[in-house]
Motif scaffolding. Structure first.
Motif, mmCIF file in Angstrom:
data_model
loop_
_atom_site.group_PDB
_atom_site.id
_atom_site.type_symbol
_atom_site.label_atom_id
_atom_site.label_comp_id
_atom_site.label_asym_id
_atom_site.label_seq_id
_atom_site.Cartn_x
_atom_site.Cartn_y
_atom_site.Cartn_z
ATOM 1 N N VAL A 169 0.673 -1.308 0.031
ATOM 2 C CA VAL A 169 0.008 -0.119 0.080
ATOM 3 C C VAL A 169 0.734 1.297 0.024
ATOM 4 C CG1 VAL A 169 -1.688 1.418 1.349
ATOM 5 C CG2 VAL A 169 -1.724 -1.209 1.237
ATOM 6 N N HIS A 170 1.881 1.161 0.738
ATOM 7 C CA HIS A 170 2.957 2.520 0.788
ATOM 8 C C HIS A 170 3.487 2.651 -0.343
ATOM 9 C CE1 HIS A 170 1.711 2.979 4.965
ATOM 10 N NE2 HIS A 170 2.748 2.095 5.642
ATOM 11 N N ALA A 171 3.698 1.544 -1.294
ATOM 12 C CA ALA A 171 4.418 1.614 -2.613
ATOM 13 C C ALA A 171 3.542 2.409 -3.344
ATOM 14 C CB ALA A 171 4.892 0.217 -2.791
ATOM 15 N N TRP A 172 2.362 1.941 -3.464
ATOM 16 C CA TRP A 172 1.283 2.572 -4.268
ATOM 17 C C TRP A 172 1.399 4.250 -3.903
ATOM 18 C CZ3 TRP A 172 -0.318 1.551 -8.957
ATOM 19 C CH2 TRP A 172 -0.299 0.253 -9.200
ATOM 20 N N GLU A 173 1.144 4.362 -2.715
ATOM 21 C CA GLU A 173 1.183 5.872 -2.169
ATOM 22 C C GLU A 173 2.482 6.686 -2.915
ATOM 23 O OE1 GLU A 173 0.805 5.427 1.887
ATOM 24 O OE2 GLU A 173 -1.431 5.139 1.978
ATOM 25 N N TYR A 174 3.394 5.946 -2.663
ATOM 26 C CA TYR A 174 4.693 6.686 -3.330
ATOM 27 C C TYR A 174 4.773 6.935 -4.704
ATOM 28 C CZ TYR A 174 9.743 7.442 -4.340
ATOM 29 O OH TYR A 174 10.674 8.003 -4.704
ATOM 30 N N ARG A 175 4.222 5.895 -5.497
ATOM 31 C CA ARG A 175 4.281 6.006 -6.913
ATOM 32 C C ARG A 175 3.211 7.207 -7.421
ATOM 33 N NH1 ARG A 175 3.663 -0.327 -8.272
ATOM 34 N NH2 ARG A 175 5.896 -0.856 -7.379
ATOM 35 N N LEU A 176 1.969 7.095 -6.516
ATOM 36 C CA LEU A 176 0.961 8.032 -7.034
ATOM 37 C C LEU A 176 1.136 9.333 -6.375
ATOM 38 C CD1 LEU A 176 -1.966 5.607 -6.591
ATOM 39 C CD2 LEU A 176 -1.038 6.366 -8.682
ATOM 40 N N GLY A 177 2.099 9.512 -5.483
ATOM 41 C CA GLY A 177 2.163 10.854 -4.957
ATOM 42 C C GLY A 177 2.844 11.689 -5.976
ATOM 43 N N VAL A 178 3.467 11.561 -6.835
ATOM 44 C CA VAL A 178 4.286 12.093 -7.608
ATOM 45 C C VAL A 178 3.115 12.939 -8.449
ATOM 46 C CG1 VAL A 178 5.900 12.081 -9.863
ATOM 47 C CG2 VAL A 178 6.250 10.540 -7.688
ATOM 48 N N LEU A 179 2.016 12.269 -9.010
ATOM 49 C CA LEU A 179 0.956 12.788 -9.641
ATOM 50 C C LEU A 179 0.272 13.805 -8.724
ATOM 51 C CD1 LEU A 179 -0.841 9.690 -11.245
ATOM 52 C CD2 LEU A 179 0.776 11.199 -12.342
ATOM 53 N N ASN A 180 0.223 13.565 -7.363
ATOM 54 C CA ASN A 180 -0.644 14.476 -6.595
ATOM 55 C C ASN A 180 0.348 16.004 -6.607
ATOM 56 O OD1 ASN A 180 -2.364 15.715 -4.871
ATOM 57 N ND2 ASN A 180 -1.238 14.904 -3.052
ATOM 58 N N GLN A 181 1.785 15.837 -6.518
ATOM 59 C CA GLN A 181 2.673 16.951 -6.481
ATOM 60 C C GLN A 181 2.316 17.687 -7.718
ATOM 61 O OE1 GLN A 181 6.336 15.591 -5.472
ATOM 62 N NE2 GLN A 181 6.006 14.828 -3.513
ATOM 63 N N MET A 182 2.207 17.128 -8.980
ATOM 64 C CA MET A 182 2.215 17.752 -10.286
ATOM 65 C C MET A 182 0.873 18.683 -10.732
ATOM 66 S SD MET A 182 4.251 14.992 -12.585
ATOM 67 C CE MET A 182 4.355 16.536 -13.995
ATOM 68 N N VAL A 183 -0.154 18.147 -9.679
ATOM 69 C CA VAL A 183 -1.494 18.611 -10.073
ATOM 70 C C VAL A 183 -1.826 19.533 -8.780
ATOM 71 C CG1 VAL A 183 -3.998 18.384 -10.528
ATOM 72 C CG2 VAL A 183 -2.007 16.615 -11.316
ATOM 73 N N GLY A 184 -2.077 20.760 -9.082
ATOM 74 C CA GLY A 184 -2.384 21.759 -8.094
ATOM 75 C C GLY A 184 -3.898 21.398 -7.723
ATOM 76 N N SER A 185 -4.277 22.240 -6.611
ATOM 77 C CA SER A 185 -5.721 21.908 -5.826
ATOM 78 C C SER A 185 -6.543 22.783 -6.525
ATOM 79 C CB SER A 185 -5.435 22.282 -4.461
ATOM 80 O OG SER A 185 -5.199 23.778 -4.061
#
Length: 300
Positions: free
Chosen positions: A41-57
């Protein structure tokens, strides 16, 4: 341990936050008893966290919240009660034939026509999870392509940790080899009593090589011309070798003498037995003599 596609899809959707309450409880229970699944689960959070950083709120419009409330039944307006249509009465069974009265008298057997839809529900859930994983993979690939494009064309827009490292390329530039500096040239006219020169002696100051050119002298049969260096710094004349029968004779015989001795010496030619003086000393008086003069100065 190896996990099934459903377990991997649940971990990915848990990281995205798209699971319902029951599925989230299932994932959290597995994480509580299985450390490897927690790492997944943490590995998926790390992979998808990059997408969250590149997309603004992005703040949704107020109409979105109103639509969500209306969809879940929390609208501020009073909703009309839900009225189900009345089911039609079941048809009356037809009377059995007379010859089958015995069979009709038997108690009816209840037949269960309710089908088992558990497999359909499981398949629908699996399809939904696979679609979610495919959507995540597509989004991740698009994000990576966008990141690569930004790294190539606008690297200054990326955080410091994601910027490409500058490449240092060493270029070897070959400089042309220095041209040799022309050395001084000296010439001596070897002649008899101021007459026409019989030999021309040329000396290169840098290499100390000399060349003798025969101009107007011919050796007698059984005799040879021999060149000598005469200097007050030497106890006796030194032989520079026999002058050959061709027009030019070149030798490096001056390498053992310093420049002062070479430039101030007197050069003489004697007639010796064939092959030169057998004693290393002149056997006859010089007939052609001369001194060096500088014809080409050294380049400074």
């Amino acid at each position: 341990m190896a996990y099934s596609e459903d377990h991997i899809a649940l971990a990915a959707e848990y990281a995205l936050g798209t699971l319902d309450a029951g599925e989230r409880a299932q994932v959290e229970t597995m994480m509580a008893v299985d450390a490897e699944y927690t790492a997944l689960v943490h590995a998926w959070e790390y992979r998808l966290g990059v997408l969250n950083q590149m997309v603004g709120s992005v703040e949704p419009r107020p109409i979105v919240w109103e639509n969500i409330k209306a969809a879940i039944g929390h609208s501020t307006e009073a909703q009309a009660p839900l009225v189900l249509p009345e089911a039609p009465p079941p048809p009356e069974p037809a009377p059995p034939p007379a010859e089958e009265s015995v069979v009709a008298a038997a108690p009816p057997v209840a037949v269960d026509h309710v089908s088992d839809n558990s497999n359909v529900i499981q398949l629908a859930g699996r399809v939904r999870r696979l679609r979610s994983v495919a959507s995540m993979a597509t989004g991740l690939a698009a994000a990576l392509v966008a990141m690569l494009a930004v790294q190539v064309y606008r690297p200054e827009l990326l955080p410091e940790a994601l910027r490409p490292k500058p490449r240092i390329q060493t270029v070897e530039v070959k400089t042309p080899a220095p041209q040799p500096v022309p050395s001084a040239q000296y010439v001596a006219l070897l002649q008899r009593d101021g007459g026409s020169p019989a030999f021309i002696l040329t000396v290169d100051a840098a290499t100390k090589n000399f060349t003798v050119r025969k101009v107007g002298a011919d050796a007698e049969p059984g005799k040879s011309f021999e060149l000598w260096l005469i200097s007050d710094k030497l106890p006796q004349p030194r032989s520079l070798g026999v002058i050959g029968g061709s027009d030019f004779t070149a030798r490096p015989m001056l390498a053992d003498y310093d420049a002062g001795t070479i430039n101030a010496a007197t050069y003489a030619v004697t007639v010796e037995p064939a092959g030169g003086s057998p004693t290393g000393k002149p056997t006859s008086a010089p007939i052609y003599v001369g001194k060096l003069i500088e014809t080409v100065p050294a380049t400074r």
